[in-house]
Motif scaffolding. Structure first.
Motif, short mmCIF file in Angstrom:
data_model
loop_
_atom_site.label_atom_id
_atom_site.label_comp_id
_atom_site.label_asym_id
_atom_site.label_seq_id
_atom_site.Cartn_x
_atom_site.Cartn_y
_atom_site.Cartn_z
N LEU A 107 0.81 -1.23 -0.02
CA LEU A 107 0.13 0.00 -0.18
C LEU A 107 0.95 1.34 0.07
O LEU A 107 0.33 2.43 0.40
CB LEU A 107 -1.06 0.07 1.13
N SER A 108 2.08 1.19 -0.38
CA SER A 108 2.83 2.23 -0.61
C SER A 108 2.57 3.52 -1.53
O SER A 108 1.55 3.09 -2.18
CB SER A 108 4.47 1.63 -0.68
N LEU A 148 -2.67 -9.24 4.76
CA LEU A 148 -1.44 -8.29 5.62
C LEU A 148 -1.38 -7.16 4.52
O LEU A 148 -1.14 -7.36 3.41
CB LEU A 148 -0.21 -9.39 5.73
N VAL A 149 -1.07 -6.12 4.97
CA VAL A 149 -0.68 -4.94 4.22
C VAL A 149 0.49 -4.15 4.61
O VAL A 149 0.76 -4.27 5.84
CB VAL A 149 -2.07 -3.92 4.09
N PHE A 150 1.27 -3.49 3.76
CA PHE A 150 2.50 -3.08 4.28
C PHE A 150 2.88 -1.84 3.44
O PHE A 150 2.38 -1.68 2.24
CB PHE A 150 3.55 -4.02 4.26
N GLY A 151 3.57 -0.80 4.07
CA GLY A 151 3.95 0.45 3.49
C GLY A 151 5.26 0.67 4.01
O GLY A 151 6.14 -0.18 4.22
N GLN A 152 5.27 1.66 5.05
CA GLN A 152 6.53 1.96 5.83
C GLN A 152 6.25 0.87 7.00
O GLN A 152 7.57 0.52 7.59
CB GLN A 152 6.32 3.40 6.51
N ARG A 153 5.30 0.32 7.44
CA ARG A 153 5.40 -0.78 8.42
C ARG A 153 4.19 -1.84 7.84
O ARG A 153 3.55 -1.61 6.69
CB ARG A 153 4.61 -0.30 9.61
N ALA A 154 4.21 -2.82 8.53
CA ALA A 154 3.40 -3.98 8.13
C ALA A 154 2.20 -4.38 9.12
O ALA A 154 2.52 -4.40 10.32
CB ALA A 154 4.38 -5.37 7.70
N GLY A 177 -1.16 4.39 1.08
CA GLY A 177 -0.68 5.28 2.33
C GLY A 177 -1.23 4.72 3.62
O GLY A 177 -0.86 5.36 4.84
N LEU A 178 -2.02 3.80 3.67
CA LEU A 178 -2.84 3.46 4.94
C LEU A 178 -1.49 2.82 6.02
O LEU A 178 -1.75 3.06 7.13
CB LEU A 178 -3.68 1.97 4.93
#
Length: 336
Positions: A107-108, A148-154, A177-178
């Motif tokens: 989700l980045s 599982l979703v990830f961007g800066q964190r998971a 961005g979530l």
């Protein structure tokens, strides 16, 4: 003889222990073959003893005939209950058995890039991925799936569950961005491994979709891949994204995009864990990839439908008890 009893047990609505039916003639045989009981006590001799013997004999004019009918019926029902009559119930199929599967979706910020086509519309990468994943979920009946979703964190949005509708709803509500604008691929794999650690071996699968390079997180993708290998988790990696670039009124300007996906690392992660690496540049190729993963990780289909046997012995047993009580009560109700 054993084959005869086995065949009898397999008949629809038959008996579990049919040999108990052989006990039906036992009272009659005992009465015919065993000598009559003789009393050693003194007896009164009368001149009309022959007539008394005729009255007390079976079938005579005494009152024992009615009681014997109840006794015979009760014995027959008791033998029937001992044979365990059974009835075939409606056919049922055993449940499907599938994988414990973790869907890891990027989700980045780059997932908002509008370089995908869905139908006749140009859409962003996340919207295209959602459409393809929804179709993939429809084919995974029997799997326990987590999102599982990830961007800066998971983050784990949905724990392992058979409720695919819940996973679909959480996926639909996910937005770019979530989890932050950067990309923590290593942390996403590490969290997936942690969630799958307690599940049965050889059933743990992660499908990771990303369009970027690992730019955040505490774990590197390769370190996370080693953890996955040690825990027996297969990681299938999908590099997803078109040419990128700027668009004006839905038309893409050539030469403005740049492919920033770290394909080499994603290939190494898949190879280390025993998974596969895929590259999808459009929605059609992404759909084909999920179809291929569906074949790589098959769901065990239900076995042959079976009809359970329902026990029916309580009915003849209750009938035997009722007839026995009637047999005891009948003489008490006769007038003196």
């Amino acid at each position: 003889m054993n084959e005869f009893w086995s065949t009898l047990r397999e008949l629809p609505g038959a008996f579990a222990w049919p040999w108990w039916l052989c006990a039906l003639p036992l009272p009659w045989l005992a009465r015919r073959l065993l000598p009559p009981r003789r009393s050693a006590s003194a007896a009164l001799k009368v001149a009309f003893g022959d007539r008394l013997d005729a009255i007390s004999a079976p079938g005579g004019g005494g009152s024992s005939g009615g009681i014997s009918v109840f006794a015979w019926l009760a014995w027959g029902l008791l033998c029937l209950a001992a044979a365990r009559p059974q009835q075939l119930g409606p056919a049922i199929a055993p449940p499907q058995a599938g994988r414990d599967m973790m869907l890891a979706v990027d989700l980045s910020g780059s997932m908002s890039e509008e370089d995908m086509t869905l139908g006749d519309s140009v859409v962003d990468r996340l919207t295209a991925a959602k459409a393809v994943l929804a179709d993939f979920l429809d084919r995974r009946a029997g799997d326990r799936i987590a999102l599982l979703v990830f961007g800066q964190r998971a983050y784990t949005l949905t724990p392992l569950t058979l409720d695919r509708d819940a996973v679909r709803e959480q996926l639909r509500d996910a937005v770019v961005g979530l989890a932050g604008r950067e990309t923590a691929i290593g942390d996403a794999i590490g969290l997936a491994v942690k969630r799958l650690r307690g599940q049965p071996a050889e059933q743990r699968v992660v499908i990771l979709l990303t369009d970027g390079v690992n730019t955040a997180g505490a774990l590197t993708p390769m370190k996370a891949a080693e953890l996955a290998k040690n825990e027996g988790v297969r990681v299938h990696t999908i590099a997803f994204g078109g040419e990128g670039g700027l668009s004006v009124f839905g038309f893409r300007l050539p030469g403005t995009g740049e492919d920033e996906i770290d394909e080499a690392t994603l290939q190494a992660v898949a190879k280390t864990t025993g998974g596969r690496f895929f590259r999808a540049r459009d929605t059609e190729s992404l759909s084909g990839i999920y179809a291929e993963i569906d074949a790589l990780e098959p769901v065990q289909r239900p076995g042959q439908r079976v009809r359970p046997r329902i026990e029916r012995y309580p009915w003849p047993l209750a009938g035997a008890v009722a007839l026995a009580l009637l047999g005891f009560a009948a003489p008490l109700r006769r007038p003196a």
